[in-house]
Design a protein around this motif. Structure first.
Motif, PDB file in Angstrom:
ATOM      1  N   UNK A   1      31.383  -4.638 -13.514  1.00  0.00           N
ATOM      2  CA  UNK A   1      30.394  -3.856 -13.652  1.00  0.00           C
ATOM      3  C   UNK A   1      29.116  -5.093 -13.679  1.00  0.00           C
ATOM      4  N   UNK A   2      27.881  -4.641 -12.823  1.00  0.00           N
ATOM      5  CA  UNK A   2      26.888  -5.567 -12.889  1.00  0.00           C
ATOM      6  C   UNK A   2      26.003  -5.595 -13.519  1.00  0.00           C
ATOM      7  N   UNK A   3      25.399  -6.617 -14.056  1.00  0.00           N
ATOM      8  CA  UNK A   3      24.444  -6.781 -15.103  1.00  0.00           C
ATOM      9  C   UNK A   3      23.098  -5.951 -14.741  1.00  0.00           C
ATOM     10  N   UNK A   4      22.064  -6.071 -15.587  1.00  0.00           N
ATOM     11  CA  UNK A   4      20.846  -5.208 -15.303  1.00  0.00           C
ATOM     12  C   UNK A   4      20.214  -6.196 -14.585  1.00  0.00           C
ATOM     13  N   UNK A   5      20.239  -7.510 -14.981  1.00  0.00           N
ATOM     14  CA  UNK A   5      19.535  -8.398 -14.231  1.00  0.00           C
ATOM     15  C   UNK A   5      20.139  -8.453 -12.657  1.00  0.00           C
ATOM     16  N   UNK A   6      21.437  -8.509 -12.486  1.00  0.00           N
ATOM     17  CA  UNK A   6      21.758  -8.671 -11.234  1.00  0.00           C
ATOM     18  C   UNK A   6      21.633  -7.627 -10.155  1.00  0.00           C
ATOM     19  N   UNK A   7      21.397  -6.456 -10.906  1.00  0.00           N
ATOM     20  CA  UNK A   7      21.002  -5.198 -10.112  1.00  0.00           C
ATOM     21  C   UNK A   7      19.504  -5.334  -9.607  1.00  0.00           C
ATOM     22  N   UNK A   8      18.656  -5.978 -10.606  1.00  0.00           N
ATOM     23  CA  UNK A   8      17.204  -6.051 -10.446  1.00  0.00           C
ATOM     24  C   UNK A   8      17.132  -7.232  -9.095  1.00  0.00           C
ATOM     25  N   UNK A  13      15.976  -8.173  -3.313  1.00  0.00           N
ATOM     26  CA  UNK A  13      16.350  -8.777  -2.080  1.00  0.00           C
ATOM     27  C   UNK A  13      16.747  -7.793  -1.175  1.00  0.00           C
ATOM     28  N   UNK A  14      16.566  -6.683  -1.172  1.00  0.00           N
ATOM     29  CA  UNK A  14      17.020  -5.444  -0.316  1.00  0.00           C
ATOM     30  C   UNK A  14      16.039  -4.947   0.283  1.00  0.00           C
ATOM     31  N   UNK A  15      16.355  -4.195   1.599  1.00  0.00           N
ATOM     32  CA  UNK A  15      15.427  -3.814   2.536  1.00  0.00           C
ATOM     33  C   UNK A  15      14.573  -2.664   2.085  1.00  0.00           C
ATOM     34  N   UNK A  16      13.453  -2.519   1.932  1.00  0.00           N
ATOM     35  CA  UNK A  16      12.632  -1.411   1.734  1.00  0.00           C
ATOM     36  C   UNK A  16      12.197  -0.682   2.725  1.00  0.00           C
ATOM     37  N   UNK A  17      11.918  -1.268   3.837  1.00  0.00           N
ATOM     38  CA  UNK A  17      11.473  -0.566   5.274  1.00  0.00           C
ATOM     39  C   UNK A  17      11.483  -1.554   6.473  1.00  0.00           C
ATOM     40  N   UNK A  18      11.641  -0.970   7.502  1.00  0.00           N
ATOM     41  CA  UNK A  18      11.490  -1.773   8.525  1.00  0.00           C
ATOM     42  C   UNK A  18       9.921  -1.649   9.299  1.00  0.00           C
ATOM     43  N   UNK A  19       9.466  -2.615   9.519  1.00  0.00           N
ATOM     44  CA  UNK A  19       7.845  -2.574   9.875  1.00  0.00           C
ATOM     45  C   UNK A  19       7.689  -2.282  11.609  1.00  0.00           C
ATOM     46  N   UNK A  20       8.607  -2.536  12.284  1.00  0.00           N
ATOM     47  CA  UNK A  20       8.481  -2.411  13.685  1.00  0.00           C
ATOM     48  C   UNK A  20       9.395  -1.093  13.799  1.00  0.00           C
ATOM     49  N   UNK A  21       9.302  -0.598  15.184  1.00  0.00           N
ATOM     50  CA  UNK A  21       9.914   0.618  15.585  1.00  0.00           C
ATOM     51  C   UNK A  21      11.529   0.371  15.637  1.00  0.00           C
ATOM     52  N   UNK A  22      12.260   1.282  15.362  1.00  0.00           N
ATOM     53  CA  UNK A  22      13.450   1.212  15.157  1.00  0.00           C
ATOM     54  C   UNK A  22      14.183   1.111  16.599  1.00  0.00           C
ATOM     55  N   UNK A  36      13.780  -7.834  14.301  1.00  0.00           N
ATOM     56  CA  UNK A  36      12.914  -6.904  13.755  1.00  0.00           C
ATOM     57  C   UNK A  36      12.260  -7.638  12.339  1.00  0.00           C
ATOM     58  N   UNK A  37      11.208  -6.788  11.934  1.00  0.00           N
ATOM     59  CA  UNK A  37      10.664  -7.195  10.650  1.00  0.00           C
ATOM     60  C   UNK A  37      10.823  -6.236   9.619  1.00  0.00           C
ATOM     61  N   UNK A  38      11.123  -6.740   8.499  1.00  0.00           N
ATOM     62  CA  UNK A  38      11.284  -5.992   7.419  1.00  0.00           C
ATOM     63  C   UNK A  38      10.644  -6.225   6.035  1.00  0.00           C
ATOM     64  N   UNK A  39      10.341  -5.282   5.322  1.00  0.00           N
ATOM     65  CA  UNK A  39       9.465  -5.411   3.925  1.00  0.00           C
ATOM     66  C   UNK A  39      10.692  -5.528   2.910  1.00  0.00           C
ATOM     67  N   UNK A  40      10.794  -6.394   2.168  1.00  0.00           N
ATOM     68  CA  UNK A  40      11.637  -6.236   1.023  1.00  0.00           C
ATOM     69  C   UNK A  40      11.251  -5.725  -0.242  1.00  0.00           C
ATOM     70  N   UNK A  41      11.858  -5.059  -1.179  1.00  0.00           N
ATOM     71  CA  UNK A  41      11.544  -4.793  -2.322  1.00  0.00           C
ATOM     72  C   UNK A  41      10.832  -5.798  -3.082  1.00  0.00           C
ATOM     73  N   UNK A  42      10.933  -6.994  -3.161  1.00  0.00           N
ATOM     74  CA  UNK A  42      10.389  -7.917  -3.786  1.00  0.00           C
ATOM     75  C   UNK A  42       8.888  -8.139  -3.117  1.00  0.00           C
ATOM     76  N   UNK A  43       8.489  -7.507  -2.082  1.00  0.00           N
ATOM     77  CA  UNK A  43       7.281  -7.734  -1.351  1.00  0.00           C
ATOM     78  C   UNK A  43       7.391  -8.890  -0.581  1.00  0.00           C
ATOM     79  N   UNK A  44       8.581  -9.533  -0.288  1.00  0.00           N
ATOM     80  CA  UNK A  44       8.605 -10.427   0.577  1.00  0.00           C
ATOM     81  C   UNK A  44       8.915  -9.842   2.065  1.00  0.00           C
TER      82      UNK A  44
END
Length: 86
Positions: A1-8, A13-22, A36-44
């Protein structure tokens, strides 16, 4: 089981969206080899391109834990409209 901190941490560090065309909407022969250029959930941002660290390190400041990535011009041009101002 993954801890709450591990899930966060994984979500940040997961991908939120792709910024350029698919890949299927641009000049790319394979979806597996497209830059490609990707926005991460962290804002990076994450960039997939050609590693040119060896050739350009003497011209650019680059830390030992960093690499210099080159993108085709059209990748950044397509992403431009999706890159936030702030």
């Amino acid at each position: 089981m993954t801890s709450h901190l591990g899930r966060n941490a994984a979500r940040a560090s997961s991908i939120k969206r792709r910024l350029d065309n698919a890949p299927d909407r641009r000049r790319c022969l394979s979806g597996n080899t497209c830059p490609g250029i990707y926005e991460l959930h962290s804002g990076k941002f994450a960039v997939v391109g050609t590693d040119r660290t060896k050739e350009l390190r003497h011209l650019l400041a680059c830390g030992e834990d960093q690499c210099i990535v080159v993108l085709p011009r059209h990748t950044l041009v397509w992403a431009k409209a999706n890159i936030p101002d702030a």
